[in-house]
Structure formats: structure tokens, C-alpha cells
Design a protein around this motif. Sequence first.
Motif, PDB file in Angstrom:
ATOM      1  N   UNK A 131      46.753  37.514  46.646  1.00  0.00           N
ATOM      2  CA  UNK A 131      45.354  37.222  46.880  1.00  0.00           C
ATOM      3  C   UNK A 131      45.087  35.830  46.344  1.00  0.00           C
ATOM      4  N   UNK A 132      45.186  34.842  47.204  1.00  0.00           N
ATOM      5  CA  UNK A 132      45.137  33.478  46.710  1.00  0.00           C
ATOM      6  C   UNK A 132      43.796  33.135  46.066  1.00  0.00           C
ATOM      7  N   UNK A 133      42.760  33.811  46.438  1.00  0.00           N
ATOM      8  CA  UNK A 133      41.460  33.475  45.869  1.00  0.00           C
ATOM      9  C   UNK A 133      41.137  34.328  44.664  1.00  0.00           C
ATOM     10  N   UNK A 134      42.164  34.876  44.074  1.00  0.00           N
ATOM     11  CA  UNK A 134      41.927  35.769  42.955  1.00  0.00           C
ATOM     12  C   UNK A 134      41.057  35.106  41.901  1.00  0.00           C
ATOM     13  N   UNK A 135      40.215  35.900  41.273  1.00  0.00           N
ATOM     14  CA  UNK A 135      39.256  35.301  40.369  1.00  0.00           C
ATOM     15  C   UNK A 135      39.880  34.910  39.042  1.00  0.00           C
ATOM     16  N   UNK A 136      40.994  35.469  38.683  1.00  0.00           N
ATOM     17  CA  UNK A 136      41.500  35.093  37.369  1.00  0.00           C
ATOM     18  C   UNK A 136      42.913  34.517  37.390  1.00  0.00           C
ATOM     19  N   UNK A 137      43.352  34.093  38.546  1.00  0.00           N
ATOM     20  CA  UNK A 137      44.586  33.331  38.603  1.00  0.00           C
ATOM     21  C   UNK A 137      45.786  34.040  38.019  1.00  0.00           C
ATOM     22  N   UNK A 177      49.047  35.491  38.831  1.00  0.00           N
ATOM     23  CA  UNK A 177      49.948  35.629  39.951  1.00  0.00           C
ATOM     24  C   UNK A 177      50.622  36.991  39.978  1.00  0.00           C
ATOM     25  N   UNK A 223      49.872  39.901  38.722  1.00  0.00           N
ATOM     26  CA  UNK A 223      49.087  41.101  39.005  1.00  0.00           C
ATOM     27  C   UNK A 223      48.785  41.283  40.473  1.00  0.00           C
ATOM     28  N   UNK A 224      48.789  40.149  41.198  1.00  0.00           N
ATOM     29  CA  UNK A 224      48.390  40.256  42.583  1.00  0.00           C
ATOM     30  C   UNK A 224      49.537  40.636  43.489  1.00  0.00           C
ATOM     31  N   UNK A 232      47.534  27.623  33.982  1.00  0.00           N
ATOM     32  CA  UNK A 232      46.563  28.683  34.272  1.00  0.00           C
ATOM     33  C   UNK A 232      46.309  29.548  33.038  1.00  0.00           C
ATOM     34  N   UNK A 261      42.694  29.964  31.481  1.00  0.00           N
ATOM     35  CA  UNK A 261      42.085  31.293  31.350  1.00  0.00           C
ATOM     36  C   UNK A 261      41.759  31.603  29.885  1.00  0.00           C
ATOM     37  N   UNK A 300      38.518  30.269  29.202  1.00  0.00           N
ATOM     38  CA  UNK A 300      37.477  31.021  29.890  1.00  0.00           C
ATOM     39  C   UNK A 300      37.089  32.277  29.114  1.00  0.00           C
TER      40      UNK A 300
END
Lengths: 414, 217
Positions: B16-22, B24, B26-27, B191, B195, B198
Motif C-alpha cells: 500500500x504505497x500510500x500507507x499512512x505510517x510508512x 514497509x 507491515x504492508x 522513515x 516516524x 511523529x
Amino acid sequence: MKFATAIIVGAGQSGLAMSWHLSTRSIDHVVLERGEVANSWLKERWDSLRLLTPNWQSRLPGYAYSGDDPDGFMTMPEVVRFLHQYASLSRAPIVTGARVTRVRQQEAGYEVETNLGAWRCRKLVIATGACNLASIPQLAAGLPARVASLTPLQYRNPGLLPDGGVMIVGASASGIQLAREIRAAGRRVVLCVGEHVRLPRTYRGRDIQWWMDVIGAMDVRYDTMEEDIERARRLPSLQLIGTPERVTVDLNSLGKAGVELVGRVVGLADGKAQFSGSLANLCALADLKMNRLLSSIDDWVNASGLAQQFPAPHRFEPTDVGSQTRIGLDLNDAGIGSVIWATGYRPDYSWLDVPVLDRKGRIRHDGGIVPAPGIYVMGLPFMRRRKSSFIDGADDDAADLAAHLGHNLNRAAA
Amino acid sequence: MGERKARKSRVRRFTNPLTSDLSPKENEMTITTSARAKVNNGVNVDALLGARTALEQAPEAAQFKWRASCEWVNGTHSRSAIGSFFGLGAEQSRNKTFTVEADHPQVFASEDSAPTPVELVLSGLASCLTAGVAAIAQRRGIQLHSVRASLEADMDIQGILGIDDEVRNGFGAIRVHFDIRADASEDDIKALVAQSQRRSAVFDIVTNPTNVFVTAN
Ligand SMILES: Cc1cc2nc3c(=O)[nH]c(=O)nc-3n(C[C@H](O)[C@H](O)[C@H](O)COP(=O)(O)OP(=O)(O)OC[C@H]3O[C@@H](n4cnc5c(N)ncnc54)[C@H](O)[C@@H]3O)c2cc1C
């Protein structure tokens, strides 16, 4: 009291797509619309707005853009015409000028009150849109009375703004588009940048929406994500604009155009605004995310063996906000005459008298299936798929939910 | 190696390239908890995730109060004590009370018996970000080998000395540099660092204003 098996509230793309799918299943229904078809596009958008999704992506069940500019971006009158045509071609049973003022549960369904009288139904589809109200942070209350406060739902064009500079809060699609146009009109523009999703308009010779479509990013389903779906649903809109020139608008280009970039507004008192010092990190995050998307496009191209069909991969300049970003601004000294809260939108469920909202006022749902018998919702961000809130997402979602609705009706009948 | 690569490209389609928390790892839907478990940064991510889920249902329990008390020793030298705090709906006591001392250096005509308070703020920021890097790396299945943060902050002491009212007392800017060795790509490391900012409390405390109420006697 009038009766319909299903009532759809709202005649935007969501309501129209649902109507089409209910019609194909011969489920008797009516669409109640407070204004006219495509009311939001007609009344709640600024003058210069064009879709940020290309024409070819305006696809609805049994209907699609058929003009000679598939890569162009519709103006608002064009979107309104597009949806009006769809409504008449699909013969959707729409009652316009019917504002739903209250929905209450009844033994076998719902009572729907409107200014044109009451209806009863067994199934209710909420297609009233995800963007009825502007979300404004609480600190907006600290804005001096002298400074005008407005939202993108009220903004029309730079000429109608009060004199003076403009502070735009929020740098997603709405915020960056307004910043660009208001700056081009010669105003001082201060853009407060929170979390945002940076994207180039085009990459390797194709529109970014085309890429996201082909690599399947828009079709990702809500129930296949390992990541927290609620977080994905809260993701701000894409920093994109649809223009005939296909320009990319990002913080770099806005900065070059003279827009002053500052961090999130975190304080507003005594005529002074305070901005967060986290701007550099939010830009770094956005750059990393953009590059991740571009890498997955590159991977897709390599895996598909079509690499020679596209220009070579490349990366865009990192966002440069410098090291001198201001963290405070005296609005008076800066000559700020208005503030535009481009801080997102939210739905309005004030008419829904059924206990389905969570403590933050959001409707609870599982992929559009609301935890109250026979209630469905449409068009929310990432509701069933990443594309759920887009024109292009209405078809698949409506198909799924109409199937669920029809199945339940049959079960009840059996 | 070749096999790993092949697997990776197959997996790619599901990211999911637009993942909200970057994140990699987990996606990629093929990632399993066992792959994650191989990584050990000493952070109990499952406990943290469990706490998150629990607190989502019980926001009252998420209300914490942190405390410190401070005793003047002599000159600019002081000693803070940090013990109990409130959280999860109850008073939380510790087995011991920590002490942290502060003083000023000799160039300020002080004894230099401990770091200055502003250096403690820097160390607080560094520790908070570093802990975040470790936790997020664990969650993302990234094995860390070393993490080193170097911080530098600008201060124009005309502010604290009252020479120029237009100069603020605090930092003009803070620069943090992370040197991280880990089994991850450069972008994945960046990343992690992004994060951790953040999600960092101290980063928020220093980048955003906070109401402060001080009373006496
Ligand atoms: C500024 C902006 C730009 C956008 N650009 C794009 C884009 O380029 N491409 C894209 O795909 N998507 C875009 N979107 C997202 C989305 O497509 C639009 O928000 C779209 O209008 C949503 O369609 P909808 O049918 O879900 O809701 P709406 O179009 O909002 O339709 C809901 C309808 O319900 C009616 N209604 C509401 N309450 C009641 C009530 N109580 N009783 C009766 N009727 C009621 C409204 O009058 C309205 O006609 C944009 C959104 C915004 C805000």
C-alpha cells in the motif's frame, strides 16, 4: 405516508451509483436530494476548481466519460452536467428539493422525515457525502474579530476575499490549490503545512492517477490491510491539482511562487499565530512516502516487462523548506485579512436519529455496513477501497452494498 | 538471495504505497509474526500494541500525569526527584526514586557540578527519539545494531541575560543527527527517524507551545 423499500439520501455520484445497482436488482427505491443532482459540485466548490482525477477516471456503473479529452480534468459545470446526464440516462427515481430532516428507527425499518413529508423504508442508504462540513480546529476561536475566517466551502475566488494577506491552514488538495490561485492574484499568502501527501502530477510520462490505477493502489480493500485502517482513513487528500497544463503543485513550487511556508498552526491568541517546529519532519515524511509510491510504480513496470514503453525512472527534488521557517506571525503586522481553514471536511449526520455514531461523531460501519439493521453508508474515505470517496469508487462499493442489501431483503422474504 | 528477491517482487503488488505510517514490512501481506520475532531490539511491541488496543476502548485510562520535584542545593545547583506518576486510572509507584541534578558551567561563574537544564532538555529529546526509533524498528521488523544521536542547539544568551528583549530565552533551533546501523535500506532508516519524530512526546513538547501554570507557596 409514502413508502419505498429503500431510500437513498443524496444524489451525488454515490447515491446515483447505488440507485443504478438497486434498479438492476429491481429493488424499489427513491433518492431524496435536498437540492438538485450533483448539488455539492454545484454549490459547494470554488469557481476555478477542476477535478483532480482525469476524465477517463469518471466512471460510473453503465456510464463513463466519452468526450475527446480523456486526459483532461473537468470543470465544475462539466461535472454537474456529467452527473445530470447520468441521472437522466439511468432514470434514477430522484425527488429533488427533499431535505431529510430526521431519520428514526421503526419496527420494520425507518421513518424518514423531509420538508416534503415523511417516507417509510426498510433499507436506508446514506449517500449524503463525506464533505458536508469543514473541519475547523478549536484554536480558530482565537482569531481576532478583524480577520475574516472562511472555509473552502465558502471560498469562491481571490477577488471576493477581504483585502490583505491570506493565511491558509492546511496543505492538502484544497489548501495547495487555493494557495496557488490566491498567490497568483498578487496576495501575500502564508500556508500552514501539517501532514500531507505529496505526489507529482505525472511520472514516467503518465498521470499519477493512471499509475495508481494500474498498480492496483486504488483498489486496495479495507479488509485486506494489516495496517490500521482507521489511520489510512484519516490520511489527508492528495496534493494534486487538475489543470490543462498538468502542472505539479507542491511545496517547492509554491515556495518559488512566493507562498510563505510555515508549520501547523498550534496557537492563536492576541492576534499572533504560532506554528509548529515540525515542518521539516512532515516534509521529510511526505517525500519518503512519495518515493515509496514511485518505487512501487517502478517495481510494477519492471515486473510487467514493459520498461521500454516508459521513460526512465527518476526522483523529484526533496522538499526544501529552508532552515529559517518562522514559528510565529503577528497577523496584524503581516497584514493578514483572512484565514481559510483548509483543514479537511466531515459529514453532517445531525438528521440521523439512530445511535450509530462513535464518540467522535463518526458513523460506525464495516465497509459501509452500518451496525443498525438495513442502514448503509457510501462515499467515505477508504470505506471499502482506497477509491471509495472518489467518483471512480462509487460503482464497486455500490455493487457490493446493493448485493448485501438485496440478499437481506430476500432472506427476510424467505 | 536470488530467491528472496523473487519473492519480494511477487509480494510488491500488495504493498500500500500510500500507507499512512510508512511501514514497509507491515504492508506486505506475506510478512508473518515469526519473521518479525526474529528481530530483537529489546522492545515488547506486542505489549505496546495491546495497550493501544485497550486504550482505544478506554480513553480515560490513557490520561497520565507525570511529576518531578526539585530542591535547590546551592548556587545554580539543584536536584530533582522523579518518582510516582499517575496513569491507567491509578497512582503508579516505582521501587525507587530517580534523581537528576542540574547546574551551570564555569563560564556562567557556576560550579559545573551537573549539566545545565537546557542540556537536560536536549538529552530528553534525544532519549525520546531514540526510544521511538527502537520501538518502531521492532514493529517494522528492522534489526538495529547501533543508534547514535548527536544534538546541537543554538542559543543567543542575550535573551536570558535580559540584554535584548527581542531575543528569546530558549533555543533558536535544534539540530539532531542520527547515525544508525541497521539491517535496512537508507530510506527505511530515514522513515524510522521520521516516524519517531511523529510519535515523540518530547519532540511535540519542544516544537509546539504548551500552557504552563506556576504558583508559589
Ligand atoms: C473540493 C473537493 C474536490 C474533490 N475533487 C474530486 C476529484 O477531483 N475527483 C474525485 O473523484 N473526487 C473528488 N472529490 C471527492 C468526492 O468525489 C466528492 O466529495 C463528491 O462530491 C462525493 O460524492 P458523494 O455522492 O459521495 O457526495 P456528494 O456529492 O456530496 O452528494 C451528497 C448529496 O446529498 C445531498 N444531501 C446531503 N444531506 C442531505 C439531506 N439531509 N437530505 C437530502 N439530501 C442531502 C447533498 O445535497 C448532495 O447532493 C472532491 C471533494 C472535494 C470536497
